[in-house]
Design a protein around this motif. Structure first.
Motif, PDB file in Angstrom:
ATOM      1  N   ARG A   1       6.637  -8.792  -7.326  1.00 62.44           N
ATOM      2  CA  ARG A   1       5.597  -9.606  -6.688  1.00 62.44           C
ATOM      3  C   ARG A   1       4.281  -8.851  -6.824  1.00 62.44           C
ATOM      4  NH1 ARG A   1       6.736 -13.150  -2.371  1.00 62.44           N
ATOM      5  NH2 ARG A   1       4.949 -13.802  -1.108  1.00 62.44           N
ATOM      6  N   ARG A   2       3.265  -9.497  -7.370  1.00 60.21           N
ATOM      7  CA  ARG A   2       1.959  -8.854  -7.538  1.00 60.21           C
ATOM      8  C   ARG A   2       1.010  -9.381  -6.475  1.00 60.21           C
ATOM      9  NH1 ARG A   2      -0.536 -10.519 -11.765  1.00 60.21           N
ATOM     10  NH2 ARG A   2      -1.791  -8.672 -12.183  1.00 60.21           N
ATOM     11  N   ARG A   3       0.234  -8.463  -5.878  1.00 60.97           N
ATOM     12  CA  ARG A   3      -0.690  -8.864  -4.822  1.00 60.97           C
ATOM     13  C   ARG A   3      -2.032  -8.163  -5.018  1.00 60.97           C
ATOM     14  NH1 ARG A   3       1.202 -13.307  -2.826  1.00 60.97           N
ATOM     15  NH2 ARG A   3       0.177 -13.068  -0.793  1.00 60.97           N
ATOM     16  N   ALA A   4      -3.103  -8.916  -4.749  1.00 57.36           N
ATOM     17  CA  ALA A   4      -4.450  -8.340  -4.724  1.00 57.36           C
ATOM     18  C   ALA A   4      -4.687  -7.759  -3.337  1.00 57.36           C
ATOM     19  CB  ALA A   4      -5.485  -9.416  -5.033  1.00 57.36           C
ATOM     20  N   VAL A   5      -5.217  -6.549  -3.306  1.00 58.67           N
ATOM     21  CA  VAL A   5      -5.311  -5.791  -2.061  1.00 58.67           C
ATOM     22  C   VAL A   5      -6.723  -5.254  -1.875  1.00 58.67           C
ATOM     23  CG1 VAL A   5      -4.527  -3.667  -0.919  1.00 58.67           C
ATOM     24  CG2 VAL A   5      -2.884  -5.144  -2.068  1.00 58.67           C
ATOM     25  N   LEU A   6      -7.171  -5.255  -0.631  1.00 56.88           N
ATOM     26  CA  LEU A   6      -8.389  -4.547  -0.238  1.00 56.88           C
ATOM     27  C   LEU A   6      -8.039  -3.610   0.904  1.00 56.88           C
ATOM     28  CD1 LEU A   6     -12.013  -5.723   0.328  1.00 56.88           C
ATOM     29  CD2 LEU A   6     -10.838  -4.535   2.160  1.00 56.88           C
ATOM     30  N   ILE A   7      -8.424  -2.346   0.774  1.00 60.15           N
ATOM     31  CA  ILE A   7      -8.311  -1.367   1.850  1.00 60.15           C
ATOM     32  C   ILE A   7      -9.697  -0.804   2.106  1.00 60.15           C
ATOM     33  CG2 ILE A   7      -7.391   0.898   2.509  1.00 60.15           C
ATOM     34  CD1 ILE A   7      -4.874   0.208   0.950  1.00 60.15           C
ATOM     35  N   ALA A   8     -10.120  -0.812   3.366  1.00 55.09           N
ATOM     36  CA  ALA A   8     -11.425  -0.259   3.747  1.00 55.09           C
ATOM     37  C   ALA A   8     -11.230   0.716   4.903  1.00 55.09           C
ATOM     38  CB  ALA A   8     -12.392  -1.376   4.146  1.00 55.09           C
TER      39      ALA A   8
ATOM     40  N   PRO B   1     -12.069   8.805   2.350  1.00 52.25           N
ATOM     41  CA  PRO B   1     -12.076   7.897   1.202  1.00 52.25           C
ATOM     42  C   PRO B   1     -10.899   6.936   1.233  1.00 52.25           C
ATOM     43  CG  PRO B   1     -11.316  10.070   0.543  1.00 52.25           C
ATOM     44  CD  PRO B   1     -11.775  10.204   1.962  1.00 52.25           C
ATOM     45  N   ALA B   2     -11.160   5.710   0.837  1.00 52.42           N
ATOM     46  CA  ALA B   2     -10.098   4.701   0.743  1.00 52.42           C
ATOM     47  C   ALA B   2      -9.450   4.775  -0.627  1.00 52.42           C
ATOM     48  CB  ALA B   2     -10.679   3.310   0.981  1.00 52.42           C
ATOM     49  N   ALA B   3      -8.166   4.502  -0.672  1.00 49.21           N
ATOM     50  CA  ALA B   3      -7.433   4.469  -1.936  1.00 49.21           C
ATOM     51  C   ALA B   3      -6.247   3.532  -1.788  1.00 49.21           C
ATOM     52  CB  ALA B   3      -6.956   5.869  -2.326  1.00 49.21           C
ATOM     53  N   LEU B   4      -5.857   2.931  -2.891  1.00 48.28           N
ATOM     54  CA  LEU B   4      -4.633   2.143  -2.888  1.00 48.28           C
ATOM     55  C   LEU B   4      -3.436   3.081  -2.749  1.00 48.28           C
ATOM     56  CD1 LEU B   4      -5.314  -0.467  -5.714  1.00 48.28           C
ATOM     57  CD2 LEU B   4      -5.770  -0.662  -3.266  1.00 48.28           C
ATOM     58  N   PRO B   5      -2.325   2.596  -2.192  1.00 48.96           N
ATOM     59  CA  PRO B   5      -1.173   3.478  -2.028  1.00 48.96           C
ATOM     60  C   PRO B   5      -0.606   3.914  -3.375  1.00 48.96           C
ATOM     61  CG  PRO B   5      -0.572   1.207  -1.549  1.00 48.96           C
ATOM     62  CD  PRO B   5      -2.064   1.234  -1.682  1.00 48.96           C
ATOM     63  N   ALA B   6      -0.232   5.182  -3.456  1.00 49.88           N
ATOM     64  CA  ALA B   6       0.395   5.681  -4.679  1.00 49.88           C
ATOM     65  C   ALA B   6       1.798   5.096  -4.800  1.00 49.88           C
ATOM     66  CB  ALA B   6       0.471   7.205  -4.645  1.00 49.88           C
ATOM     67  N   PRO B   7       2.183   4.625  -5.970  1.00 49.36           N
ATOM     68  CA  PRO B   7       3.536   4.074  -6.138  1.00 49.36           C
ATOM     69  C   PRO B   7       4.607   5.115  -5.835  1.00 49.36           C
ATOM     70  CG  PRO B   7       2.145   3.463  -7.988  1.00 49.36           C
ATOM     71  CD  PRO B   7       1.380   4.482  -7.203  1.00 49.36           C
ATOM     72  N   THR B   8       5.694   4.655  -5.268  1.00 51.99           N
ATOM     73  CA  THR B   8       6.849   5.505  -5.004  1.00 51.99           C
ATOM     74  C   THR B   8       7.994   5.203  -5.975  1.00 51.99           C
ATOM     75  OG1 THR B   8       7.582   3.888  -3.355  1.00 51.99           O
ATOM     76  CG2 THR B   8       6.311   5.773  -2.563  1.00 51.99           C
ATOM     77  N   HIS B   9       7.947   4.033  -6.624  1.00 54.51           N
ATOM     78  CA  HIS B   9       9.012   3.599  -7.514  1.00 54.51           C
ATOM     79  C   HIS B   9       8.431   3.229  -8.882  1.00 54.51           C
ATOM     80  CE1 HIS B   9      10.865   3.250  -3.593  1.00 54.51           C
ATOM     81  NE2 HIS B   9      12.040   2.999  -4.124  1.00 54.51           N
ATOM     82  N   ARG B  10       9.282   3.200  -9.873  1.00 52.48           N
ATOM     83  CA  ARG B  10       8.844   2.856 -11.234  1.00 52.48           C
ATOM     84  C   ARG B  10       8.614   1.358 -11.374  1.00 52.48           C
ATOM     85  NH1 ARG B  10      13.973   6.337 -13.242  1.00 52.48           N
ATOM     86  NH2 ARG B  10      13.184   8.355 -12.493  1.00 52.48           N
ATOM     87  N   PRO B  11       7.715   0.959 -12.243  1.00 49.26           N
ATOM     88  CA  PRO B  11       7.506  -0.470 -12.476  1.00 49.26           C
ATOM     89  C   PRO B  11       8.672  -1.060 -13.257  1.00 49.26           C
ATOM     90  CG  PRO B  11       6.188   0.815 -14.000  1.00 49.26           C
ATOM     91  CD  PRO B  11       6.811   1.799 -13.056  1.00 49.26           C
ATOM     92  N   TYR B  12       8.928  -2.335 -12.990  1.00 47.94           N
ATOM     93  CA  TYR B  12       9.985  -3.037 -13.704  1.00 47.94           C
ATOM     94  C   TYR B  12       9.430  -3.582 -15.010  1.00 47.94           C
ATOM     95  CZ  TYR B  12      13.013  -6.938 -15.022  1.00 47.94           C
ATOM     96  OH  TYR B  12      13.803  -7.819 -15.718  1.00 47.94           O
ATOM     97  N   SER B  13      10.230  -3.467 -16.059  1.00 44.83           N
ATOM     98  CA  SER B  13       9.889  -4.065 -17.347  1.00 44.83           C
ATOM     99  C   SER B  13      11.157  -4.663 -17.931  1.00 44.83           C
ATOM    100  CB  SER B  13       9.303  -3.018 -18.296  1.00 44.83           C
ATOM    101  OG  SER B  13       8.955  -3.600 -19.534  1.00 44.83           O
TER     102      SER B  13
ATOM    103  N   ALA C   1       0.006   2.821   5.430  1.00 47.46           N
ATOM    104  CA  ALA C   1      -0.019   4.273   5.294  1.00 47.46           C
ATOM    105  C   ALA C   1      -1.266   4.734   4.528  1.00 47.46           C
ATOM    106  CB  ALA C   1       1.246   4.755   4.591  1.00 47.46           C
ATOM    107  N   ALA C   2      -1.641   3.967   3.498  1.00 51.17           N
ATOM    108  CA  ALA C   2      -2.838   4.308   2.750  1.00 51.17           C
ATOM    109  C   ALA C   2      -4.086   4.105   3.579  1.00 51.17           C
ATOM    110  CB  ALA C   2      -2.913   3.467   1.471  1.00 51.17           C
ATOM    111  N   ALA C   3      -4.136   3.010   4.336  1.00 55.57           N
ATOM    112  CA  ALA C   3      -5.331   2.714   5.126  1.00 55.57           C
ATOM    113  C   ALA C   3      -5.523   3.704   6.267  1.00 55.57           C
ATOM    114  CB  ALA C   3      -5.241   1.301   5.691  1.00 55.57           C
ATOM    115  N   LEU C   4      -4.417   4.210   6.809  1.00 56.80           N
ATOM    116  CA  LEU C   4      -4.495   5.120   7.951  1.00 56.80           C
ATOM    117  C   LEU C   4      -4.329   6.572   7.538  1.00 56.80           C
ATOM    118  CD1 LEU C   4      -2.329   3.010  10.418  1.00 56.80           C
ATOM    119  CD2 LEU C   4      -4.833   3.097  10.237  1.00 56.80           C
ATOM    120  N   ASP C   5      -4.095   6.803   6.235  1.00 59.98           N
ATOM    121  CA  ASP C   5      -3.928   8.150   5.718  1.00 59.98           C
ATOM    122  C   ASP C   5      -2.810   8.883   6.449  1.00 59.98           C
ATOM    123  OD1 ASP C   5      -4.437  10.184   3.939  1.00 59.98           O
ATOM    124  OD2 ASP C   5      -6.020  11.104   5.142  1.00 59.98           O
TER     125      ASP C   5
END
Length: 334
Positions: free
Chosen positions: A191-198, A203-215, A329-333
């Motif tokens: 499932r792909r989602r557009a995200v905004l974190i402020a 500094p704000a950042a998107l969460p680092a992936p924990t799992h590999r992408p599916y292909s 977790a990313a938004a609250l560090d």
């Protein structure tokens, strides 16, 4: 607001969140685990029934019938506006209106009035995507800004989130926007989602992936060895014998082009029509996912108390809690 004042504000205020368009609680469940008190505003009586059964603080109402001033102590803003106008499965009205939404967003940033209601129900539904920005700016103007903001939507809404990020940066926030893949955070679904974190502090950042992408066609062991393998449907619904899922919609309207995935792969995007998905066991039998299984593909607990009617739609509209946990977790560090 300068950095020392932001830090003082954060340290003095317990974490309380308001979740706009809260659904069944895909963001609220992980927030509760983090010790955050969340009040969710949700219009659907059926989603509200599930929320209450899960013990989530719920206001059954249209977001526009409430005002940011009703939540003076909230310091976190969460939200996932209705996706129907923007979804690829919808009629495309929202996608065609993206430039108009961005124009209205900048009008809000100038503190100029923008109507919350129109005489057209379709336009009304599209304009709901403006509500999180309206709430964020209103809290800023009271001197009690939201310390962190998490918004998610279908990928088509990314240009709107990028416009919001520009506006929020001008107000003193650090922002991050982008598209994330749910399977990279342990959700057994692509499932792909557009995200905004402020964030106001740090500094704000998107969460680092924990799992590999599916292909498609690639083994789950392939890819970055520093990441976990993606989660398969069989892991989420372990009581079933090996099976194949046949999608509930066809490519280009052709039923013969309906996608198929084995239980050794993640699910395709779970939609509100999940009850139509055919589950074909290797022994030739066919059935459908139970609500508990469909919820598990969204990473809800197996015993989540689905209630009310149209549970398939409740599940399809939900934020996967595992993805919600990563965003928080990313938004609250944390």
């Amino acid at each position: 607001m300068d950095a020392p004042l932001r830090t003082a504000v954060e340290s003095a205020r317990p974490r309380q969140a308001v979740d706009l368009f809260a659904g069944v609680g895909g963001l609220d469940l992980p927030a509760r685990t983090l010790g955050i008190h969340v009040t969710g505003i949700e219009k659907s009586p059926d989603a509200c029934a599930t929320r209450r059964a899960a013990g989530l603080d719920t206001i059954e109402a249209d977001v526009r019938d409430h005002d940011p001033a009703d939540f003076p102590d909230a310091n976190l803003l969460l939200g996932g506006p209705p996706c129907q106008p923007f979804s690829a499965a919808g009629n495309g009205a929202g996608r065609r209106a993206l430039s108009d939404i961005v124009t209205l967003a900048h009008r809000l940033s100038e503190r100029r009035p923008v109507s919350r209601h129109t005489h057209n129900p379709r336009t009304d539904l599209i304009r709901l995507v403006l509500e999180p920005l309206r709430w964020a700016l209103a809290h800023l103007d009271t001197g009690r800004p939201f310390e962190a903001i998490v918004l998610e939507q279908v990928p088509a809404v990314l240009p709107v989130w990028q416009a919001y990020a520009e506006i929020l940066r001008a107000e003193g926030y650090s922002t991050a926007t982008g598209t994330v893949k749910a399977e990279q955070y342990g959700v057994p679904q692509t499932r792909r989602r557009a995200v905004l974190i402020a964030r106001l502090a740090g500094p704000a950042a998107l969460p680092a992936p924990t799992h590999r992408p599916y292909s498609k066609g690639m083994p789950r062991t392939a890819g970055d060895p520093g990441l976990l393998p993606w989660v398969a449907m069989a892991d989420a619904v372990p009581g079933r014998a090996p099976f194949t899922v046949v999608s509930n919609y066809g490519t280009g309207g052709d039923p013969k082009a309906r996608g198929r995935r084995s239980s050794a792969e993640p699910s395709a995007t779970v939609t509100g029509k999940v009850s139509r998905v055919r589950v074909l066991a290797d022994d030739g039998t066919e059935d459908r996912f139970t609500w508990a299984e469909a919820g598990a593909l969204q990473s809800f607990p197996a015993d989540h108390p689905w209630s009310g009617r149209d549970i398939g739609q409740q599940i399809g509209n939900a934020v996967p809690p595992r993805l919600g946990a990563a965003l928080l977790a990313a938004a609250l560090d944390t």
